[in-house]
Motif scaffolding. Structure first.
Motif, PDB file in Angstrom:
ATOM      1  N   THR A  13      45.452  41.297  35.301  1.00  0.00           N
ATOM      2  CA  THR A  13      44.307  40.562  34.761  1.00  0.00           C
ATOM      3  C   THR A  13      44.324  39.084  35.118  1.00  0.00           C
ATOM      4  N   GLY A  14      45.463  38.581  35.599  1.00  0.00           N
ATOM      5  CA  GLY A  14      45.544  37.199  36.045  1.00  0.00           C
ATOM      6  C   GLY A  14      45.154  36.202  34.980  1.00  0.00           C
ATOM      7  N   ALA A  15      44.229  35.302  35.335  1.00  0.00           N
ATOM      8  CA  ALA A  15      43.808  34.218  34.448  1.00  0.00           C
ATOM      9  C   ALA A  15      43.148  34.722  33.168  1.00  0.00           C
ATOM     10  N   SER A  16      42.642  35.953  33.177  1.00  0.00           N
ATOM     11  CA  SER A  16      41.950  36.504  32.000  1.00  0.00           C
ATOM     12  C   SER A  16      42.899  37.152  31.000  1.00  0.00           C
ATOM     13  N   ARG A  17      44.190  37.140  31.276  1.00  0.00           N
ATOM     14  CA  ARG A  17      45.163  37.866  30.453  1.00  0.00           C
ATOM     15  C   ARG A  17      45.053  37.551  28.962  1.00  0.00           C
ATOM     16  N   ASP A  18      45.018  36.266  28.596  1.00  0.00           N
ATOM     17  CA  ASP A  18      44.966  35.895  27.180  1.00  0.00           C
ATOM     18  C   ASP A  18      43.694  36.425  26.521  1.00  0.00           C
ATOM     19  N   PHE A  19      42.577  36.387  27.240  1.00  0.00           N
ATOM     20  CA  PHE A  19      41.301  36.860  26.692  1.00  0.00           C
ATOM     21  C   PHE A  19      41.333  38.374  26.515  1.00  0.00           C
ATOM     22  N   VAL A  20      41.915  39.072  27.485  1.00  0.00           N
ATOM     23  CA  VAL A  20      42.050  40.530  27.406  1.00  0.00           C
ATOM     24  C   VAL A  20      42.921  40.890  26.203  1.00  0.00           C
ATOM     25  N   GLU A  21      44.028  40.178  26.023  1.00  0.00           N
ATOM     26  CA  GLU A  21      44.921  40.465  24.895  1.00  0.00           C
ATOM     27  C   GLU A  21      44.232  40.202  23.559  1.00  0.00           C
ATOM     28  N   ILE A  66      38.238  40.836  35.869  1.00  0.00           N
ATOM     29  CA  ILE A  66      38.238  41.839  34.802  1.00  0.00           C
ATOM     30  C   ILE A  66      36.874  41.834  34.117  1.00  0.00           C
ATOM     31  N   LYS A  67      36.365  43.030  33.905  1.00  0.00           N
ATOM     32  CA  LYS A  67      35.099  43.197  33.193  1.00  0.00           C
ATOM     33  C   LYS A  67      35.350  44.120  32.013  1.00  0.00           C
ATOM     34  N   ILE A  68      34.468  44.028  31.038  1.00  0.00           N
ATOM     35  CA  ILE A  68      34.514  44.962  29.916  1.00  0.00           C
ATOM     36  C   ILE A  68      33.143  45.618  29.814  1.00  0.00           C
ATOM     37  N   ARG A  69      33.168  46.925  29.714  1.00  0.00           N
ATOM     38  CA  ARG A  69      31.926  47.699  29.555  1.00  0.00           C
ATOM     39  C   ARG A  69      31.841  48.068  28.082  1.00  0.00           C
ATOM     40  N   ILE A  70      30.784  47.595  27.426  1.00  0.00           N
ATOM     41  CA  ILE A  70      30.590  47.870  26.001  1.00  0.00           C
ATOM     42  C   ILE A  70      29.521  48.948  25.862  1.00  0.00           C
ATOM     43  N   PHE A  71      29.800  49.923  24.996  1.00  0.00           N
ATOM     44  CA  PHE A  71      28.867  51.024  24.722  1.00  0.00           C
ATOM     45  C   PHE A  71      28.384  50.908  23.275  1.00  0.00           C
ATOM     46  N   PRO A  72      27.406  50.038  23.020  1.00  0.00           N
ATOM     47  CA  PRO A  72      26.965  49.858  21.632  1.00  0.00           C
ATOM     48  C   PRO A  72      26.229  51.080  21.092  1.00  0.00           C
ATOM     49  N   CYS A 128      20.778  51.053  32.319  1.00  0.00           N
ATOM     50  CA  CYS A 128      21.725  52.166  32.423  1.00  0.00           C
ATOM     51  C   CYS A 128      22.865  51.968  31.431  1.00  0.00           C
ATOM     52  N   ARG A 129      23.234  53.028  30.778  1.00  0.00           N
ATOM     53  CA  ARG A 129      24.311  53.013  29.787  1.00  0.00           C
ATOM     54  C   ARG A 129      25.620  52.463  30.360  1.00  0.00           C
ATOM     55  N   TYR A 130      25.885  52.750  31.622  1.00  0.00           N
ATOM     56  CA  TYR A 130      27.163  52.384  32.223  1.00  0.00           C
ATOM     57  C   TYR A 130      27.172  50.987  32.833  1.00  0.00           C
ATOM     58  N   MET A 131      26.008  50.372  32.989  1.00  0.00           N
ATOM     59  CA  MET A 131      25.943  49.058  33.610  1.00  0.00           C
ATOM     60  C   MET A 131      25.365  47.972  32.700  1.00  0.00           C
ATOM     61  N   ALA A 132      24.623  48.355  31.672  1.00  0.00           N
ATOM     62  CA  ALA A 132      23.900  47.395  30.831  1.00  0.00           C
ATOM     63  C   ALA A 132      24.793  46.282  30.299  1.00  0.00           C
ATOM     64  N   PHE A 133      25.915  46.651  29.724  1.00  0.00           N
ATOM     65  CA  PHE A 133      26.770  45.661  29.077  1.00  0.00           C
ATOM     66  C   PHE A 133      28.148  45.632  29.733  1.00  0.00           C
ATOM     67  N   MET A 134      28.139  45.487  31.062  1.00  0.00           N
ATOM     68  CA  MET A 134      29.356  45.345  31.869  1.00  0.00           C
ATOM     69  C   MET A 134      29.530  43.844  32.081  1.00  0.00           C
ATOM     70  N   LEU A 135      30.362  43.239  31.246  1.00  0.00           N
ATOM     71  CA  LEU A 135      30.441  41.790  31.166  1.00  0.00           C
ATOM     72  C   LEU A 135      31.770  41.256  31.697  1.00  0.00           C
ATOM     73  N   SER A 136      31.709  40.133  32.401  1.00  0.00           N
ATOM     74  CA  SER A 136      32.922  39.483  32.899  1.00  0.00           C
ATOM     75  C   SER A 136      33.689  38.897  31.720  1.00  0.00           C
ATOM     76  N   VAL A 137      35.008  39.053  31.752  1.00  0.00           N
ATOM     77  CA  VAL A 137      35.863  38.516  30.694  1.00  0.00           C
ATOM     78  C   VAL A 137      36.320  37.134  31.148  1.00  0.00           C
ATOM     79  N   THR A 138      35.775  36.112  30.491  1.00  0.00           N
ATOM     80  CA  THR A 138      36.082  34.719  30.827  1.00  0.00           C
ATOM     81  C   THR A 138      36.309  33.935  29.538  1.00  0.00           C
ATOM     82  N   GLU A 139      36.738  32.699  29.689  1.00  0.00           N
ATOM     83  CA  GLU A 139      36.922  31.841  28.515  1.00  0.00           C
ATOM     84  C   GLU A 139      35.598  31.686  27.768  1.00  0.00           C
TER      85      GLU A 139
END
Length: 155
Positions: A13-21, A66-72, A128-139
């Protein structure tokens, strides 16, 4: 073995590690279970709501980061939250693929789970359910991703 895989995923995850955790802790502390699978681009780490066994979110490794896909499941109850997202996140949502099934049910695989029909900044979207909320994990995005997930975790 799963924790070893999670550690290997975290290393990627590199620079995004803390956010992922941070997001991982929120989901595990909120009664979600974590599943780790290997994919072409690295690991996918999914979080299932224990009571329903439905996937709430999945971390995905991409060349762009790193991205996170949310399925609300409850989006209509807090849709106005989308208006508060930073411009970058709104652009990611707006450029996501349209849901063919919502616009024409016969134009997509009948087994496909229908996408999301929502409003953001007074604009109507059918994504699309699989792409709608595919968000980049950043600060910048992490506090909004956490808030998004918290809306879903409210009982």
């Amino acid at each position: 073995m799963a924790d070893q895989n999670y550690d290997t995923f975290l290393e990627s995850t590199g620079a995004s590690r803390d956010f992922v955790e941070e997001i991982n802790r929120l989901l595990l502390d909120s009664n979600c279970t974590r599943e780790i699978k290997t994919a072409k681009s690295g690991f996918t780490v999914s979080y299932l709501i224990q009571d329903t066994k439905k996937t709430l979110a999945t971390f995905v490794c991409r060349k762009t980061g790193i991205k996170i896909r949310i399925f609300p499941q409850r989006l209509p109850a807090y849709m106005e939250f989308l208006d508060t997202l930073p411009t970058k996140m709104k652009k990611e949502i707006a450029k996501a693929s349209a849901c063919k099934r919502l616009s024409n049910p016969n134009s997509c695989n009948p087994k496909c789970v229908m996408g999301y029909d929502f409003m953001m900044d007074q604009e109507h979207y059918q994504k699309c359910r699989y792409m709608a909320f595919m968000l980049s994990v950043t600060e910048e995005s992490t506090p909004y991703i956490k808030k998004f997930l918290q809306y879903e975790l409210i009982q």
